[in-house]
Write a protein that holds these residues in place. Sequence first.
Motif, PDB file in Angstrom:
ATOM      1  N   PRO A   6      23.394  10.493  -6.336  1.00  0.00           N
ATOM      2  CA  PRO A   6      22.166   9.864  -6.849  1.00  0.00           C
ATOM      3  C   PRO A   6      21.591   8.817  -5.917  1.00  0.00           C
ATOM      4  N   ARG A   7      22.387   8.331  -4.961  1.00  0.00           N
ATOM      5  CA  ARG A   7      21.868   7.331  -4.024  1.00  0.00           C
ATOM      6  C   ARG A   7      21.011   7.950  -2.927  1.00  0.00           C
ATOM      7  N   LEU A   8      21.022   9.265  -2.810  1.00  0.00           N
ATOM      8  CA  LEU A   8      20.170   9.948  -1.838  1.00  0.00           C
ATOM      9  C   LEU A   8      18.903  10.419  -2.542  1.00  0.00           C
ATOM     10  N   VAL A   9      17.759   9.908  -2.113  1.00  0.00           N
ATOM     11  CA  VAL A   9      16.470  10.277  -2.690  1.00  0.00           C
ATOM     12  C   VAL A   9      15.605  10.838  -1.575  1.00  0.00           C
ATOM     13  N   THR A  10      15.137  12.070  -1.733  1.00  0.00           N
ATOM     14  CA  THR A  10      14.340  12.719  -0.695  1.00  0.00           C
ATOM     15  C   THR A  10      12.995  13.146  -1.261  1.00  0.00           C
ATOM     16  N   ILE A  11      12.011  13.203  -0.391  1.00  0.00           N
ATOM     17  CA  ILE A  11      10.683  13.633  -0.799  1.00  0.00           C
ATOM     18  C   ILE A  11       9.995  14.310   0.386  1.00  0.00           C
ATOM     19  N   SER A  12       9.234  15.345   0.093  1.00  0.00           N
ATOM     20  CA  SER A  12       8.450  16.047   1.109  1.00  0.00           C
ATOM     21  C   SER A  12       6.998  15.593   1.017  1.00  0.00           C
ATOM     22  N   ILE A  13       6.407  15.306   2.154  1.00  0.00           N
ATOM     23  CA  ILE A  13       5.033  14.836   2.210  1.00  0.00           C
ATOM     24  C   ILE A  13       4.179  15.897   2.892  1.00  0.00           C
ATOM     25  N   LYS A  14       3.246  16.478   2.130  1.00  0.00           N
ATOM     26  CA  LYS A  14       2.407  17.541   2.654  1.00  0.00           C
ATOM     27  C   LYS A  14       0.991  17.085   2.978  1.00  0.00           C
ATOM     28  N   GLU A  15       0.553  15.973   2.383  1.00  0.00           N
ATOM     29  CA  GLU A  15      -0.781  15.453   2.656  1.00  0.00           C
ATOM     30  C   GLU A  15      -0.753  13.946   2.544  1.00  0.00           C
ATOM     31  N   LYS A  16      -1.835  13.297   2.969  1.00  0.00           N
ATOM     32  CA  LYS A  16      -1.863  11.836   3.042  1.00  0.00           C
ATOM     33  C   LYS A  16      -1.595  11.175   1.693  1.00  0.00           C
ATOM     34  N   SER A  17      -2.166  11.723   0.639  1.00  0.00           N
ATOM     35  CA  SER A  17      -2.021  11.091  -0.676  1.00  0.00           C
ATOM     36  C   SER A  17      -0.576  11.067  -1.157  1.00  0.00           C
ATOM     37  N   ASP A  18       0.301  11.873  -0.553  1.00  0.00           N
ATOM     38  CA  ASP A  18       1.710  11.893  -0.962  1.00  0.00           C
ATOM     39  C   ASP A  18       2.433  10.609  -0.576  1.00  0.00           C
ATOM     40  N   VAL A  19       1.855   9.807   0.321  1.00  0.00           N
ATOM     41  CA  VAL A  19       2.468   8.527   0.678  1.00  0.00           C
ATOM     42  C   VAL A  19       2.583   7.643  -0.562  1.00  0.00           C
ATOM     43  N   TYR A  20       1.572   7.686  -1.405  1.00  0.00           N
ATOM     44  CA  TYR A  20       1.584   6.909  -2.653  1.00  0.00           C
ATOM     45  C   TYR A  20       2.764   7.316  -3.532  1.00  0.00           C
ATOM     46  N   TYR A  21       2.995   8.614  -3.658  1.00  0.00           N
ATOM     47  CA  TYR A  21       4.084   9.094  -4.509  1.00  0.00           C
ATOM     48  C   TYR A  21       5.447   8.833  -3.867  1.00  0.00           C
ATOM     49  N   ALA A  22       5.489   8.771  -2.548  1.00  0.00           N
ATOM     50  CA  ALA A  22       6.739   8.406  -1.874  1.00  0.00           C
ATOM     51  C   ALA A  22       7.109   6.959  -2.193  1.00  0.00           C
ATOM     52  N   LEU A  23       6.138   6.062  -2.171  1.00  0.00           N
ATOM     53  CA  LEU A  23       6.400   4.667  -2.535  1.00  0.00           C
ATOM     54  C   LEU A  23       6.900   4.564  -3.968  1.00  0.00           C
ATOM     55  N   LYS A  24       6.253   5.309  -4.869  1.00  0.00           N
ATOM     56  CA  LYS A  24       6.674   5.301  -6.266  1.00  0.00           C
ATOM     57  C   LYS A  24       8.076   5.875  -6.431  1.00  0.00           C
ATOM     58  N   GLN A  25       8.389   6.897  -5.651  1.00  0.00           N
ATOM     59  CA  GLN A  25       9.688   7.554  -5.764  1.00  0.00           C
ATOM     60  C   GLN A  25      10.816   6.669  -5.240  1.00  0.00           C
ATOM     61  N   ARG A  81      -7.540   2.429  -9.365  1.00  0.00           N
ATOM     62  CA  ARG A  81      -6.325   3.081  -9.850  1.00  0.00           C
ATOM     63  C   ARG A  81      -6.389   4.592  -9.639  1.00  0.00           C
ATOM     64  N   LYS A  82      -7.547   5.196  -9.931  1.00  0.00           N
ATOM     65  CA  LYS A  82      -7.675   6.642  -9.783  1.00  0.00           C
ATOM     66  C   LYS A  82      -7.657   7.084  -8.324  1.00  0.00           C
ATOM     67  N   ASN A  83      -8.183   6.239  -7.438  1.00  0.00           N
ATOM     68  CA  ASN A  83      -8.281   6.602  -6.023  1.00  0.00           C
ATOM     69  C   ASN A  83      -7.173   6.007  -5.171  1.00  0.00           C
ATOM     70  N   LEU A  84      -6.192   5.359  -5.808  1.00  0.00           N
ATOM     71  CA  LEU A  84      -5.150   4.658  -5.066  1.00  0.00           C
ATOM     72  C   LEU A  84      -4.411   5.548  -4.070  1.00  0.00           C
ATOM     73  N   PRO A  85      -4.014   6.795  -4.421  1.00  0.00           N
ATOM     74  CA  PRO A  85      -3.324   7.627  -3.435  1.00  0.00           C
ATOM     75  C   PRO A  85      -4.134   7.868  -2.165  1.00  0.00           C
ATOM     76  N   HIS A  86      -5.452   7.871  -2.266  1.00  0.00           N
ATOM     77  CA  HIS A  86      -6.300   8.089  -1.097  1.00  0.00           C
ATOM     78  C   HIS A  86      -6.657   6.777  -0.411  1.00  0.00           C
ATOM     79  N   ILE A  87      -6.808   5.701  -1.185  1.00  0.00           N
ATOM     80  CA  ILE A  87      -7.208   4.414  -0.615  1.00  0.00           C
ATOM     81  C   ILE A  87      -6.154   3.885   0.347  1.00  0.00           C
ATOM     82  N   ILE A  88      -4.881   3.986  -0.029  1.00  0.00           N
ATOM     83  CA  ILE A  88      -3.837   3.361   0.784  1.00  0.00           C
ATOM     84  C   ILE A  88      -3.627   4.055   2.118  1.00  0.00           C
TER      85      ILE A  88
END
Length: 383
Positions: free
Chosen positions: A353-372, A34-41
Amino acid sequence: MQTDFIVSREDWSLHRKGYLDQQRHQEKVEEAIRKNLPHIITEENIILAGGSKIVKVPIRSLEEYRFRFNLNQGRHVGQGSGHTGKGTVIAREGDHRGGRGTGAGDQPGMDYYEAEVTLEEIEELLFRDLELPNWQEKKKPRQAAPAYEFRDVRRSGIMGNLDKKRTLLENLKRNARLGHPRIGGFKPEDLRFKTWEERIRQESSAVILAMMDTSGSMGTYEKYIARTFFFWMVRFLRTKYEQVEIVFIAHHTQAREVTEEEFFSKGESGGTRCSSAYRLALELIEQRYPPQDYNIYPFHFSDGDNLPSDNEACLELLQKMLPLVNQFGYGEIVNPYYRTSTLMNVFKKIQDPRLVTISIKEKSDVYYALKQFFSHRERKRAL
């Protein structure tokens, strides 16, 4: 005659110690995942191998809780000397041996080892709270695979459907009526069989329009980030949903529908016209996926380096698309200088509200993009 008695004083809780240690180990593994999930994926051995690899996660060694005193501190009591006052400096960062600011440390580190975890364990934690947002029941639901349910009991049937419990009860009741309440002496009239019915399930349909920028400005890193997101998105959808279609669209100055294999492996070059992908997405919605029959989710990943003259066309096409979709997700892979692209500036003009955007600056941000993008919770746009 003297009789000897043997009294056992064995602590039976020790017999559960192996089970408890195993349970604590599993909890440690799950906590580490759980703690390393952003890096593992974003591990390359998962993405590039198609998800068939076993991942190794560092786990701290398991120790029983115990007090550990620092013998260099003299008396081991929990009180001061009595000569401190308000504002007295008790300690400064780096005062302890082996800490930061003291150069090379002379204290032993914490032992750890690598535990092997399967892709299914990672998916269970990653997909636990994900779902397609704003899901709606559509007028024309699709027929899902039939489900079979046992709803009745009959006196005849195949032996594979024998209801043993009801058969025993019937035998017991028949013997009781004859004055011999027992189980035994089975006869054909005692047998009871379960019968099943086929139930047709109707489910709403959904389509995912996966759009990826494959132009020359998308370098190896940018393409890897985009493919990593879509890799986990596809696995999530196929794990949790049956009636979801995925359309893969690759674009540079022109957009075209491609196969899944081409989407994840084929590289291209050239300039960038993001409007070509949006125009093709609109055509697919109009021709194949009418909004009254489908929940529609377009997702677009790009580095944002769009042709400036094309930005207004993107804005116009996106404004046409938003009323037709449940959610539009845009992920922008930021360049090393973290500048905001012209395309993201254009999207800031849209308040929907139907438009959701996210900026990805490093690999671990992929995890937060999925959550978003796949969160059922009410969210704000992340620009």
